[in-house]
Write a protein that holds these residues in place. Sequence first.
Motif, PDB file in Angstrom:
ATOM      1  N   ASP A 122       0.850  -1.175   0.000  1.00 23.52           N
ATOM      2  CA  ASP A 122       0.000   0.000   0.000  1.00 23.52           C
ATOM      3  C   ASP A 122       0.894   1.236   0.000  1.00 23.52           C
ATOM      4  OD1 ASP A 122      -2.045  -1.782   0.251  1.00 23.52           O
ATOM      5  OD2 ASP A 122      -2.532  -1.276   2.324  1.00 23.52           O
ATOM      6  N   VAL A 169     -10.690  11.274   0.391  1.00 22.17           N
ATOM      7  CA  VAL A 169     -10.837   9.831   0.214  1.00 22.17           C
ATOM      8  C   VAL A 169     -11.162   9.506  -1.240  1.00 22.17           C
ATOM      9  CG1 VAL A 169     -12.291   7.830   0.763  1.00 22.17           C
ATOM     10  CG2 VAL A 169     -11.446   9.303   2.589  1.00 22.17           C
ATOM     11  N   ASN A 170     -12.034  10.271  -1.851  1.00 24.21           N
ATOM     12  CA  ASN A 170     -12.375  10.051  -3.260  1.00 24.21           C
ATOM     13  C   ASN A 170     -11.145  10.207  -4.148  1.00 24.21           C
ATOM     14  OD1 ASN A 170     -15.071   9.582  -2.664  1.00 24.21           O
ATOM     15  ND2 ASN A 170     -15.674  11.721  -2.986  1.00 24.21           N
ATOM     16  N   ASP A 226      -8.940   7.133  -3.587  1.00 21.93           N
ATOM     17  CA  ASP A 226      -9.533   5.907  -4.121  1.00 21.93           C
ATOM     18  C   ASP A 226      -9.346   5.762  -5.628  1.00 21.93           C
ATOM     19  OD1 ASP A 226     -10.315   4.951  -1.690  1.00 21.93           O
ATOM     20  OD2 ASP A 226     -12.417   5.568  -1.866  1.00 21.93           O
ATOM     21  N   PRO A 265      -3.982   0.682  -3.177  1.00 27.83           N
ATOM     22  CA  PRO A 265      -4.618   1.158  -1.951  1.00 27.83           C
ATOM     23  C   PRO A 265      -3.756   2.209  -1.256  1.00 27.83           C
ATOM     24  CG  PRO A 265      -4.729  -1.237  -2.087  1.00 27.83           C
ATOM     25  CD  PRO A 265      -3.815  -0.793  -3.186  1.00 27.83           C
ATOM     26  N   ARG A 306      -9.823   7.943   6.511  1.00 28.51           N
ATOM     27  CA  ARG A 306     -11.038   7.220   6.129  1.00 28.51           C
ATOM     28  C   ARG A 306     -12.022   7.123   7.294  1.00 28.51           C
ATOM     29  NH1 ARG A 306     -10.471   5.002   1.157  1.00 28.51           N
ATOM     30  NH2 ARG A 306      -8.323   4.933   0.368  1.00 28.51           N
TER      31      ARG A 306
END
Length: 206
Positions: A131, A151-152, A155, A160, A175
């Motif tokens: 990650d 977060v968007n 993502d 990740p 998150r």
Amino acid sequence: MVNAILAHDLIWGMPPEQLPADAPAWVIDSIDAGQPVVVRRALCAAGDIAVGVRGRLREQRFATVMRVDGIQRRVKPEALCHVLIERDLPAVRALDQLRPMLDDCGWVWGVSGSAGFELASGIEALHPQSDLDLILRTPQPVCRSQARELVNLLDAALCPVDMQLQTPFGAVALREWAGSTRKVLLKSAIGACLVDDPWNPQEQAA
């Protein structure tokens, strides 16, 4: 806050003789090789700082302390944002993808975890399943809608991505703060506690 030694800073200069007698062989080998240690959140005696030693394997993590006066070099996560490495790995590509957007976000950000360790030391720590770990310096509150926007953004990355918001009183997972749960886990040197507002020092004292 900028000049203080903070969690996720990488520091060099720990001598092997400062390790406890029960330190595993891989810990001694890492220190003998001149690897940096990473600053942890934990209380310790005056003149000491809590650190962690990384091994080659994911499960090889060792918590110990180091004398502050032994520090020879320190690298902060935010100093690694524009350090480049030529390895074709998802975490490296994700960092390249996110860099311009994070630069424009208005906060100071940095690279931690395996990516930060490799960027700072030149020692290969990333692998194809790694990650990407990031931090965001947030001396002022970040509202939950801003957290959801971040977060968007993360993502959409090529692997990740985990981000910690570094408040003046500890760290909270982005998150988690972006979610619907009222209380979130704030991690500090004195431990972890559930709070409504990670920027409110009275909650941590409660």
